[in-house]
Motif scaffolding. Sequence first.
Motif, PDB file in Angstrom:
ATOM      1  N   SER A 291     -42.604 -44.076  12.796  1.00 14.29           N
ATOM      2  CA  SER A 291     -43.368 -44.357  11.789  1.00 14.29           C
ATOM      3  C   SER A 291     -44.035 -42.875  11.492  1.00 14.29           C
ATOM      4  O   SER A 291     -45.079 -43.013  10.619  1.00 14.29           O
ATOM      5  CB  SER A 291     -44.579 -45.497  11.848  1.00 14.29           C
ATOM      6  OG  SER A 291     -45.380 -45.145  12.884  1.00 14.29           O
ATOM      7  N   GLY A 292     -43.729 -41.977  12.127  1.00 15.70           N
ATOM      8  CA  GLY A 292     -44.405 -40.694  11.916  1.00 15.70           C
ATOM      9  C   GLY A 292     -45.678 -40.394  12.843  1.00 15.70           C
ATOM     10  O   GLY A 292     -46.439 -39.368  12.410  1.00 15.70           O
ATOM     11  N   THR A 293     -45.830 -41.102  13.981  1.00 16.26           N
ATOM     12  CA  THR A 293     -46.938 -40.822  14.908  1.00 16.26           C
ATOM     13  C   THR A 293     -46.643 -39.489  15.651  1.00 16.26           C
ATOM     14  O   THR A 293     -45.303 -39.257  16.142  1.00 16.26           O
ATOM     15  CB  THR A 293     -47.223 -41.943  15.743  1.00 16.26           C
ATOM     16  OG1 THR A 293     -47.247 -43.179  14.924  1.00 16.26           O
ATOM     17  CG2 THR A 293     -48.123 -41.631  16.838  1.00 16.26           C
ATOM     18  N   PRO A 294     -47.442 -38.610  15.597  1.00 12.21           N
ATOM     19  CA  PRO A 294     -47.100 -37.329  16.226  1.00 12.21           C
ATOM     20  C   PRO A 294     -46.796 -37.446  17.743  1.00 12.21           C
ATOM     21  O   PRO A 294     -47.127 -38.240  18.536  1.00 12.21           O
ATOM     22  CB  PRO A 294     -48.573 -36.557  16.332  1.00 12.21           C
ATOM     23  CG  PRO A 294     -49.416 -37.095  15.061  1.00 12.21           C
ATOM     24  CD  PRO A 294     -48.952 -38.515  15.189  1.00 12.21           C
ATOM     25  N   ILE A 295     -45.996 -36.554  18.182  1.00  9.37           N
ATOM     26  CA  ILE A 295     -45.167 -36.491  19.595  1.00  9.37           C
ATOM     27  C   ILE A 295     -46.642 -36.569  20.631  1.00  9.37           C
ATOM     28  O   ILE A 295     -46.335 -37.262  21.579  1.00  9.37           O
ATOM     29  CB  ILE A 295     -44.255 -35.535  19.745  1.00  9.37           C
ATOM     30  CG1 ILE A 295     -43.232 -35.627  18.741  1.00  9.37           C
ATOM     31  CG2 ILE A 295     -43.988 -35.401  21.076  1.00  9.37           C
ATOM     32  CD1 ILE A 295     -42.374 -36.605  19.023  1.00  9.37           C
ATOM     33  N   SER A 296     -47.620 -35.755  20.258  1.00 11.90           N
ATOM     34  CA  SER A 296     -48.562 -35.748  21.139  1.00 11.90           C
ATOM     35  C   SER A 296     -49.142 -37.133  21.523  1.00 11.90           C
ATOM     36  O   SER A 296     -49.692 -37.356  22.747  1.00 11.90           O
ATOM     37  CB  SER A 296     -49.435 -34.639  20.914  1.00 11.90           C
ATOM     38  OG  SER A 296     -50.154 -35.008  19.551  1.00 11.90           O
ATOM     39  N   SER A 385     -48.085 -56.482  15.005  1.00 12.71           N
ATOM     40  CA  SER A 385     -49.081 -55.487  15.538  1.00 12.71           C
ATOM     41  C   SER A 385     -50.281 -54.988  14.800  1.00 12.71           C
ATOM     42  O   SER A 385     -49.926 -54.738  13.574  1.00 12.71           O
ATOM     43  CB  SER A 385     -48.314 -54.245  16.313  1.00 12.71           C
ATOM     44  OG  SER A 385     -49.458 -53.252  16.717  1.00 12.71           O
ATOM     45  N   SER A 386     -51.283 -55.080  14.944  1.00 12.87           N
ATOM     46  CA  SER A 386     -52.431 -54.642  14.537  1.00 12.87           C
ATOM     47  C   SER A 386     -52.758 -53.029  14.203  1.00 12.87           C
ATOM     48  O   SER A 386     -53.587 -52.644  13.540  1.00 12.87           O
ATOM     49  CB  SER A 386     -53.775 -55.135  15.003  1.00 12.87           C
ATOM     50  OG  SER A 386     -53.869 -54.870  16.408  1.00 12.87           O
ATOM     51  N   MET A 387     -51.705 -52.426  15.089  1.00 14.19           N
ATOM     52  CA  MET A 387     -51.957 -50.934  15.446  1.00 14.19           C
ATOM     53  C   MET A 387     -51.358 -50.386  14.227  1.00 14.19           C
ATOM     54  O   MET A 387     -50.233 -50.412  13.546  1.00 14.19           O
ATOM     55  CB  MET A 387     -51.220 -50.426  16.598  1.00 14.19           C
ATOM     56  CG  MET A 387     -51.735 -50.917  17.691  1.00 14.19           C
ATOM     57  SD  MET A 387     -51.331 -49.737  19.178  1.00 14.19           S
ATOM     58  CE  MET A 387     -49.364 -49.977  19.023  1.00 14.19           C
ATOM     59  N   SER A 388     -52.226 -49.677  13.452  1.00 16.58           N
ATOM     60  CA  SER A 388     -51.712 -48.567  12.430  1.00 16.58           C
ATOM     61  C   SER A 388     -51.150 -47.179  13.008  1.00 16.58           C
ATOM     62  O   SER A 388     -50.453 -46.441  12.526  1.00 16.58           O
ATOM     63  CB  SER A 388     -52.817 -48.234  11.402  1.00 16.58           C
ATOM     64  OG  SER A 388     -53.892 -47.716  11.883  1.00 16.58           O
ATOM     65  N   SER A 389     -51.576 -47.066  14.314  1.00 16.94           N
ATOM     66  CA  SER A 389     -51.306 -45.881  15.066  1.00 16.94           C
ATOM     67  C   SER A 389     -51.538 -46.250  16.622  1.00 16.94           C
ATOM     68  O   SER A 389     -52.234 -47.070  16.978  1.00 16.94           O
ATOM     69  CB  SER A 389     -52.214 -44.646  14.644  1.00 16.94           C
ATOM     70  OG  SER A 389     -53.558 -44.680  14.846  1.00 16.94           O
ATOM     71  N   ILE A 390     -50.992 -45.384  17.187  1.00 17.18           N
ATOM     72  CA  ILE A 390     -51.271 -45.500  18.807  1.00 17.18           C
ATOM     73  C   ILE A 390     -52.638 -45.625  19.221  1.00 17.18           C
ATOM     74  O   ILE A 390     -53.449 -44.727  18.704  1.00 17.18           O
ATOM     75  CB  ILE A 390     -50.565 -44.335  19.649  1.00 17.18           C
ATOM     76  CG1 ILE A 390     -49.025 -44.606  19.342  1.00 17.18           C
ATOM     77  CG2 ILE A 390     -51.028 -44.226  20.817  1.00 17.18           C
ATOM     78  CD1 ILE A 390     -48.359 -45.751  19.840  1.00 17.18           C
TER      79      ILE A 390
END
Length: 400
Positions: A291-296, A385-390
């Motif tokens: 979904s495009g979350t940055p690697i870091s 999941s409710s997460m839009s990002s990590i």
Amino acid sequence: MSTRDAIEHALRAWNQHETNRGAAPVIDFDFHPTTQEPLAPTDRLTTYLRLTDLLSNSTEPALTQRVTADLTYLRALLGEHLPLREYIHATQGCPAAGWPPDYVTDIGETARRAVEDRGIAWGVNTVTDLAAAEGPLDPRSAPDAIRAAATDLEPSVRRLTGTDADYELSIETADVDAYWSYWLDGAGPRVRLRLNTRHASYTKVQARQFALHEVLGHGLQSASIAARCATDDVPWVRLLSVHGPQQVLLEGLAQAMPLFITPDDPALIARVRLDHYTQLVRAELHLAINSGTPISECAGHARTRVPWWTNDQIANLLTDRSTNPLLRTYMWAYAAGIDWFTNLADHAEPTAIDTVLHAAYRAPLTPTELQQLWPQGPAIGGPGSSMSSIQPYMVTGPNG
């Protein structure tokens, strides 16, 4: 030629093309091996056109779902990069919805308690300490240990699944730079287990775990389905491919098998609880990287969730699940499968467990068919999941 047989003919020719060029095979287990001469290899585009035509003429749901999976995977090999949820639903036959972060954390707490009950602290050395406590095995003795464990556990598996099929096991070693430590394939009653010595670890507990997972899970199960194919004119494709919709069943049951066969073995149960948790974390990262979350952010989340994972392990995980067309679909089956079968073992009535396990050794069930057998079970692939990002959820351990 029936539509099913025409599909099998096309898949065998495609498989010949892939193996001839040194690529991953398309067929991982042949439930109905033929004695005919190998087919002339058929390239990817020609196979795509053949399968498209067969799909347009298919009226059997089992065949339609299977050919859809084959075509979707083939499109990925030819360069398409479908959105993850569309890709997994078309191949694995279940949503890639994911699990709420709090649920993953709760499963992690269950895993932590299981390993701490074994006297192992939760932290960067958890897996190393667990292996030391389990009794390391010399890699050269691993095949004999796995065979012995399979012989010991086989009567219990047969009683629980109701199978009387024969199988012939061979065990080989390999040294391959790949994600897998153990791999099983075969045809009919012939089952081959390969041990990847580059990545596999060996303990006395793991010998029992992989006897249940690979030999009595994948091996005996596949031989049992093949035995039915030898006598019944089944309506589904008699070729197993890991990009197809039966993998949730196969990987889920194989991972959770100790919960059904050896529920009073705390060492094996700790391994299952740990696998359940880490597979759900892998699923979180699977969704995040696609979904495009940055690697870091992905790497930081992985280290927080699973402190013993190395940079190399995290890097391989992210790469496999985003850039490899086969692993981008196939790896989802591990989390989706172990979550459903763990819940089956923990919460289902004995009659439901009996129904599912007997059916699982007769046919390559899809996620939809599994849910029909146990309608009270959780959503396969997660409720969402409710997460839009990590986010920085973690299993804290006793001093956290």
